[in-house]
Design an enzyme around this catalytic site. Structure first.
Site: not given
Ligand code: FAD
Length: 399
Positions: A81, A164, A300, A308-309, A343
């Protein structure tokens, strides 16, 4: 010629949030026809990256093909997007196509602003500079830890909200224990350098972690925001948050948790909250957009003032699903999110403090024991049970 395609429900982002919502909705009788837009060929279970950086798992264990996690019956549009036009119920794609929708779920995750730290983009992934925040560098974290031969190991935490908030310190605890096992702890100085004012925000867990800081002789440097990396001299440059003064730490190993914000495409759209970070502006209980009622957001990228988890998303997704269906049926939005997040604070190999809390730091623990104590059982939950729950439960709409 501009191509246009219409979808009843459009989900932006096939990450934890987007897939969980689609999977849960797919099981409902009144489910709309759905499409997910995401350019990525793969889906990551990012919580595993802490353990990858600590040498427990290979990074490949955190990854699946996107095609394998898109729920059956949901269309995957492999595109990005590039613009939101909520007045016209439309989004623009990188390919030039326009998609229109009846309802929209915005879940593109968080943006890692590596370039906000001078010199970091060039320095990252070599000469002692690493981060667990990227699949590309997470293996290098373990390379650095296992080959560490003494000196300064510095772990940073930025001034913005991040995904996280425990991750910047989890890898520090693992590194500290690895140094002990490798017999180099006596030659190592381990520093937690944070723009924040404490090791953790929630007082109950903060107290437990502060005890560990003292026991394991961790140096702390609070109110210090990383602003530049000088790889030639192996210096990390911080700005004192209160005085603006420059503060320099030498490093042999530098683990950076970068500043983060909503993706630029959200930030510059009418969906964004006011302010530099540009989160999708939603009601913190109903998860409905505050200006565009047919738009919902979670995860997130959303403005939800929770931690944010993925664990938070597990509780947000059913609220989005129920309220979206209510909206489609013309009913009031009854489901409410209470800010729950968890967490699993990895404090060593085989040790986790399982923090669970809601809005305003209200403790919301699951187990009938003091979760502020380090436990092997909670480590087993984090390292072995939760990955399975994620792939086979949450992403299939079963949690
Ligand atoms: P994401 O899972 O990051 O997915 C976003 C998606 O959107 C991706 O597939 C991306 O390709 C897509 N996207 C981006 N831009 C666009 C666009 N313009 N158009 C279309 N698609 C797009 N959480 C826990 O609960 N416990 C933990 O122990 C934990 N540890 C963590 C450790 C680390 C090192 C990290 C980095 C994260 C951790 N997290 C943990 C956090 C967790 O991974 C995130 O909070 C979660 O993945 C967020 O989900 P989301 O769907 O919002 O984003």
């Amino acid at each position: 010629m501009t191509r246009t395609q219409h979808h009843e429900l459009l989900i932006v982002g096939g990450g934890t949030a987007g897939i969980t919502v689609a999977a849960q909705l797919g099981g409902k009788d009144a489910a709309p026809k759905m499409a997910i837009v995401d350019p990525s060929p793969v889906h990551y279970y990012q919580p595993l990256w802490t353990l990858v950086g600590g040498g427990v798992y290979p990074r490949e264990a955190s990854m699946r093909a996107m095609a394998d996690v898109i729920p059956s019956g949901t269309t995957w549009i492999r595109d990005a997007v590039t613009g939101f036009d909520p007045e016209k119920h439309a989004v623009k794609l990188a390919s030039g196509m326009t998609l229109t929708y009846d309802q929209l779920v915005v879940a593109p995750g968080i943006q890692l602003d590596w370039d906000k730290i001078e010199g970091l983009v060039e320095a990252l992934g070599k000469d002692g500079v690493t981060s667990n925040y990227s699949y590309e560098t997470v293996n290098y974290t373990w390379d650095l830890i296992r080959s560490f031969d003494g000196g300064d190991a510095v772990f940073t935490f930025p001034s913005t909200p991040i995904k996280c908030a425990g991750a910047p310190q989890k890898i520090m605890w693992l590194a500290e224990e690895a140094f002990r096992r490798q017999g180099v702890r006596g030659k190592a100085r381990v520093t937690f350098a944070s723009a924040g004012g404490a090791i953790f925000g929630v007082p109950k867990y903060r107290a437990a972690l502060e005890k560990l800081v003292a026991e394991r002789a961790i140096q702390t440097s609070y109110g210090k925001d990383l602003v530049a990396v000088r790889p030639q001299s192996r210096e990390a440059v911080f700005r004192d948050v209160a005085s603006g003064a420059e503060h320099v730490l030498r490093y042999d190993l530098l683990h950076v948790s970068p500043p983060q914000s909503a993706p630029d495409v959200v930030k510059r759209s009418p969906l964004a909250q006011e302010g530099p970070l540009g989160w999708v502006d939603v009601d913190k209980h109903t998860l409905q957009h505050v200006r565009y009622p047919n738009v919902f957001s979670l995860g997130d990228a959303s403005s939800l003032p929770c931690s944010k988890t993925g664990a938070a998303i597990r509780k947000q997704a059913p609220v989005v699903v129920e309220n979206l269906l209510a909206f489609r049926a013309g009913n009031p939005l009854a489901a409410r999110y209470d800010g729950y997040a968890s967490c699993p604070l990895v404090t060593g190999y085989g040790k986790v403090i399982l923090a669970e809390f809601g809005y305003d730091g209200v403790i919301m623990e699951t187990f009938p024991f003091d979760q502020a104590k380090e436990r092997y059982s909670m480590y087993a939950l984090k390292a072995h049970a939760l990955p399975n729950v994620y792939w086979n439960g949450m992403l299939r709409g079963r949690m």
